[in-house]
Design a protein around this motif. Sequence first.
Motif, PDB file in Angstrom:
ATOM      1  N   ARG A   1       0.842  -1.191   0.000  1.00 57.10           N
ATOM      2  CA  ARG A   1       0.000   0.000   0.000  1.00 57.10           C
ATOM      3  C   ARG A   1       0.878   1.243   0.000  1.00 57.10           C
ATOM      4  NH1 ARG A   1      -5.627  -1.179   1.760  1.00 57.10           N
ATOM      5  NH2 ARG A   1      -5.700  -3.398   1.400  1.00 57.10           N
ATOM      6  N   VAL A   2       0.362   2.320  -0.587  1.00 60.84           N
ATOM      7  CA  VAL A   2       1.015   3.622  -0.550  1.00 60.84           C
ATOM      8  C   VAL A   2      -0.053   4.658  -0.248  1.00 60.84           C
ATOM      9  CG1 VAL A   2       2.266   5.391  -1.857  1.00 60.84           C
ATOM     10  CG2 VAL A   2       2.768   2.983  -2.254  1.00 60.84           C
ATOM     11  N   TYR A   3       0.267   5.556   0.665  1.00 58.08           N
ATOM     12  CA  TYR A   3      -0.624   6.652   0.999  1.00 58.08           C
ATOM     13  C   TYR A   3       0.148   7.954   0.873  1.00 58.08           C
ATOM     14  CZ  TYR A   3      -3.519   3.011   2.960  1.00 58.08           C
ATOM     15  OH  TYR A   3      -4.282   1.886   3.110  1.00 58.08           O
ATOM     16  N   LEU A   4      -0.473   8.966   0.312  1.00 58.93           N
ATOM     17  CA  LEU A   4       0.068  10.318   0.319  1.00 58.93           C
ATOM     18  C   LEU A   4      -0.821  11.104   1.270  1.00 58.93           C
ATOM     19  CD1 LEU A   4       1.991  12.502  -0.710  1.00 58.93           C
ATOM     20  CD2 LEU A   4       0.367  12.938  -2.561  1.00 58.93           C
ATOM     21  N   LEU A   5      -0.233  11.578   2.353  1.00 57.19           N
ATOM     22  CA  LEU A   5      -0.974  12.255   3.410  1.00 57.19           C
ATOM     23  C   LEU A   5      -0.485  13.690   3.539  1.00 57.19           C
ATOM     24  CD1 LEU A   5      -0.528   9.412   6.047  1.00 57.19           C
ATOM     25  CD2 LEU A   5      -2.451   9.703   4.487  1.00 57.19           C
ATOM     26  N   ARG A   6      -1.391  14.569   3.974  1.00 61.75           N
ATOM     27  CA  ARG A   6      -1.012  15.955   4.235  1.00 61.75           C
ATOM     28  C   ARG A   6      -1.600  16.345   5.590  1.00 61.75           C
ATOM     29  NH1 ARG A   6      -2.108  20.728  -0.022  1.00 61.75           N
ATOM     30  NH2 ARG A   6      -2.717  18.882  -1.163  1.00 61.75           N
ATOM     31  N   PRO A   7      -0.758  16.811   6.516  1.00 64.54           N
ATOM     32  CA  PRO A   7      -1.280  17.222   7.825  1.00 64.54           C
ATOM     33  C   PRO A   7      -2.246  18.393   7.681  1.00 64.54           C
ATOM     34  CG  PRO A   7       1.131  17.101   7.874  1.00 64.54           C
ATOM     35  CD  PRO A   7       0.691  16.950   6.437  1.00 64.54           C
ATOM     36  N   LEU A   8      -3.298  18.373   8.465  1.00 65.65           N
ATOM     37  CA  LEU A   8      -4.243  19.496   8.470  1.00 65.65           C
ATOM     38  C   LEU A   8      -3.505  20.765   8.880  1.00 65.65           C
ATOM     39  CD1 LEU A   8      -7.305  17.817  10.205  1.00 65.65           C
ATOM     40  CD2 LEU A   8      -7.066  18.395   7.785  1.00 65.65           C
ATOM     41  N   GLY A   9      -3.749  21.835   8.170  1.00 60.11           N
ATOM     42  CA  GLY A   9      -3.139  23.109   8.505  1.00 60.11           C
ATOM     43  C   GLY A   9      -1.703  23.276   8.034  1.00 60.11           C
ATOM     44  N   SER A  10      -1.170  22.307   7.304  1.00 65.23           N
ATOM     45  CA  SER A  10       0.206  22.393   6.795  1.00 65.23           C
ATOM     46  C   SER A  10       0.211  22.094   5.305  1.00 65.23           C
ATOM     47  CB  SER A  10       1.107  21.393   7.530  1.00 65.23           C
ATOM     48  OG  SER A  10       1.175  21.680   8.894  1.00 65.23           O
ATOM     49  N   PRO A  11      -0.172  23.049   4.483  1.00 63.18           N
ATOM     50  CA  PRO A  11      -0.347  22.772   3.055  1.00 63.18           C
ATOM     51  C   PRO A  11       0.922  22.380   2.308  1.00 63.18           C
ATOM     52  CG  PRO A  11      -0.537  25.125   3.488  1.00 63.18           C
ATOM     53  CD  PRO A  11      -0.469  24.440   4.824  1.00 63.18           C
ATOM     54  N   THR A  12       2.093  22.742   2.814  1.00 58.26           N
ATOM     55  CA  THR A  12       3.334  22.418   2.092  1.00 58.26           C
ATOM     56  C   THR A  12       4.005  21.150   2.603  1.00 58.26           C
ATOM     57  OG1 THR A  12       4.696  23.812   3.534  1.00 58.26           O
ATOM     58  CG2 THR A  12       3.769  24.842   1.546  1.00 58.26           C
ATOM     59  N   GLU A  13       3.435  20.509   3.607  1.00 57.50           N
ATOM     60  CA  GLU A  13       4.010  19.279   4.145  1.00 57.50           C
ATOM     61  C   GLU A  13       3.205  18.074   3.683  1.00 57.50           C
ATOM     62  OE1 GLU A  13       4.757  19.369   8.362  1.00 57.50           O
ATOM     63  OE2 GLU A  13       5.117  21.516   8.281  1.00 57.50           O
ATOM     64  N   PHE A  14       3.923  17.043   3.270  1.00 60.27           N
ATOM     65  CA  PHE A  14       3.306  15.786   2.863  1.00 60.27           C
ATOM     66  C   PHE A  14       4.059  14.647   3.520  1.00 60.27           C
ATOM     67  CE2 PHE A  14       2.221  18.681  -0.512  1.00 60.27           C
ATOM     68  CZ  PHE A  14       0.969  18.283  -0.951  1.00 60.27           C
ATOM     69  N   VAL A  15       3.394  13.513   3.625  1.00 61.39           N
ATOM     70  CA  VAL A  15       4.025  12.293   4.098  1.00 61.39           C
ATOM     71  C   VAL A  15       3.570  11.176   3.177  1.00 61.39           C
ATOM     72  CG1 VAL A  15       4.104  10.593   5.969  1.00 61.39           C
ATOM     73  CG2 VAL A  15       4.094  13.021   6.511  1.00 61.39           C
ATOM     74  N   THR A  16       4.511  10.366   2.713  1.00 58.64           N
ATOM     75  CA  THR A  16       4.111   9.128   2.046  1.00 58.64           C
ATOM     76  C   THR A  16       4.344   8.004   3.032  1.00 58.64           C
ATOM     77  OG1 THR A  16       6.266   8.665   1.048  1.00 58.64           O
ATOM     78  CG2 THR A  16       4.693   9.950  -0.261  1.00 58.64           C
TER      79      THR A  16
ATOM     80  N   ASP B   1       5.817  -6.013   2.247  1.00 58.58           N
ATOM     81  CA  ASP B   1       5.808  -7.384   2.750  1.00 58.58           C
ATOM     82  C   ASP B   1       7.016  -7.670   3.626  1.00 58.58           C
ATOM     83  OD1 ASP B   1       3.394  -8.202   1.637  1.00 58.58           O
ATOM     84  OD2 ASP B   1       4.339  -8.825  -0.244  1.00 58.58           O
ATOM     85  N   SER B   2       8.161  -7.037   3.309  1.00 63.76           N
ATOM     86  CA  SER B   2       9.373  -7.287   4.095  1.00 63.76           C
ATOM     87  C   SER B   2      10.353  -6.133   3.973  1.00 63.76           C
ATOM     88  CB  SER B   2      10.062  -8.570   3.621  1.00 63.76           C
ATOM     89  OG  SER B   2      10.638  -8.388   2.342  1.00 63.76           O
ATOM     90  N   GLU B   3      11.246  -6.050   4.936  1.00 66.47           N
ATOM     91  CA  GLU B   3      12.315  -5.048   4.885  1.00 66.47           C
ATOM     92  C   GLU B   3      13.203  -5.300   3.677  1.00 66.47           C
ATOM     93  OE1 GLU B   3      16.094  -3.411   7.509  1.00 66.47           O
ATOM     94  OE2 GLU B   3      14.989  -5.168   8.197  1.00 66.47           O
ATOM     95  N   LYS B   4      13.459  -6.561   3.379  1.00 66.95           N
ATOM     96  CA  LYS B   4      14.325  -6.915   2.251  1.00 66.95           C
ATOM     97  C   LYS B   4      13.797  -6.315   0.948  1.00 66.95           C
ATOM     98  CE  LYS B   4      16.248 -10.931  -0.140  1.00 66.95           C
ATOM     99  NZ  LYS B   4      15.552 -11.407  -1.307  1.00 66.95           N
ATOM    100  N   GLU B   5      12.491  -6.448   0.703  1.00 66.10           N
ATOM    101  CA  GLU B   5      11.913  -5.908  -0.540  1.00 66.10           C
ATOM    102  C   GLU B   5      11.962  -4.378  -0.564  1.00 66.10           C
ATOM    103  OE1 GLU B   5       8.745  -9.204  -1.973  1.00 66.10           O
ATOM    104  OE2 GLU B   5       8.477  -8.386   0.049  1.00 66.10           O
ATOM    105  N   ALA B   6      11.736  -3.747   0.571  1.00 66.17           N
ATOM    106  CA  ALA B   6      11.810  -2.285   0.638  1.00 66.17           C
ATOM    107  C   ALA B   6      13.240  -1.814   0.383  1.00 66.17           C
ATOM    108  CB  ALA B   6      11.317  -1.791   2.000  1.00 66.17           C
ATOM    109  N   GLU B   7      14.206  -2.509   0.937  1.00 63.53           N
ATOM    110  CA  GLU B   7      15.606  -2.123   0.749  1.00 63.53           C
ATOM    111  C   GLU B   7      16.073  -2.397  -0.683  1.00 63.53           C
ATOM    112  OE1 GLU B   7      17.263  -0.239   2.906  1.00 63.53           O
ATOM    113  OE2 GLU B   7      15.392  -0.335   4.043  1.00 63.53           O
ATOM    114  N   GLU B   8      15.574  -3.460  -1.299  1.00 59.68           N
ATOM    115  CA  GLU B   8      15.912  -3.725  -2.704  1.00 59.68           C
ATOM    116  C   GLU B   8      15.403  -2.590  -3.595  1.00 59.68           C
ATOM    117  OE1 GLU B   8      14.270  -7.607  -3.411  1.00 59.68           O
ATOM    118  OE2 GLU B   8      16.010  -8.612  -2.521  1.00 59.68           O
ATOM    119  N   TYR B   9      14.241  -2.068  -3.279  1.00 58.32           N
ATOM    120  CA  TYR B   9      13.676  -0.933  -4.007  1.00 58.32           C
ATOM    121  C   TYR B   9      14.601   0.280  -3.874  1.00 58.32           C
ATOM    122  CZ  TYR B   9      10.853   3.377  -3.728  1.00 58.32           C
ATOM    123  OH  TYR B   9      10.395   4.658  -3.814  1.00 58.32           O
TER     124      TYR B   9
END
Length: 160
Positions: free
Chosen positions: A87-102, A107-115
């Motif tokens: 899953r991927v989410y793009l989030l923006r804090p309320l009241g902070s229009p220039t800040e985002f978080v993905t 499934d695993s740390e290994k796959e994330a690190e390979e990316y």
Amino acid sequence: MPASDGIVNAVTIIPTLFGTSEGDHEAVGVPLALIHNRYPGDRMQETSSRFARLVSIRVRAGKETDFAKTFEGKILPSALKEAGLRRVYLLRPLGSPTEFVTFSFWDSEKEAEEYVDSGRYRSYVSKISELLEEEPTVQRFVVDIHAVGQSVKPASKKRR
């Protein structure tokens, strides 16, 4: 609290965000799903079958819409093809229009690190670099507990 290898252990209970390997539990009427990845006595281990990355992004003022469109059109379609990415989410804090978080759930740390090691993360950052106020920061998380809440429709009022 950061571990020596830079991984943050997190007890994560996030209702209605994630499916599980047993299936997607977001449908109405499905009971609460609680996934315990490890219980070695009183102390949690440093390994997990689930992994998450949180990338904090600050964009230049006035570039928020451009960033969101670029993320959705040029980054997301390719990113969703990454091995192990759930899953991927793009989030923006309320009241902070220039800040985002993905927030990405793997499934695993290994796959994330390979990316990351493949250079694809760097490639994605380069696609948005002209919109950024500063370099994105990355936090890595071991998912200790993963819960999916039950979606409940409010009872309809009967007319007489």
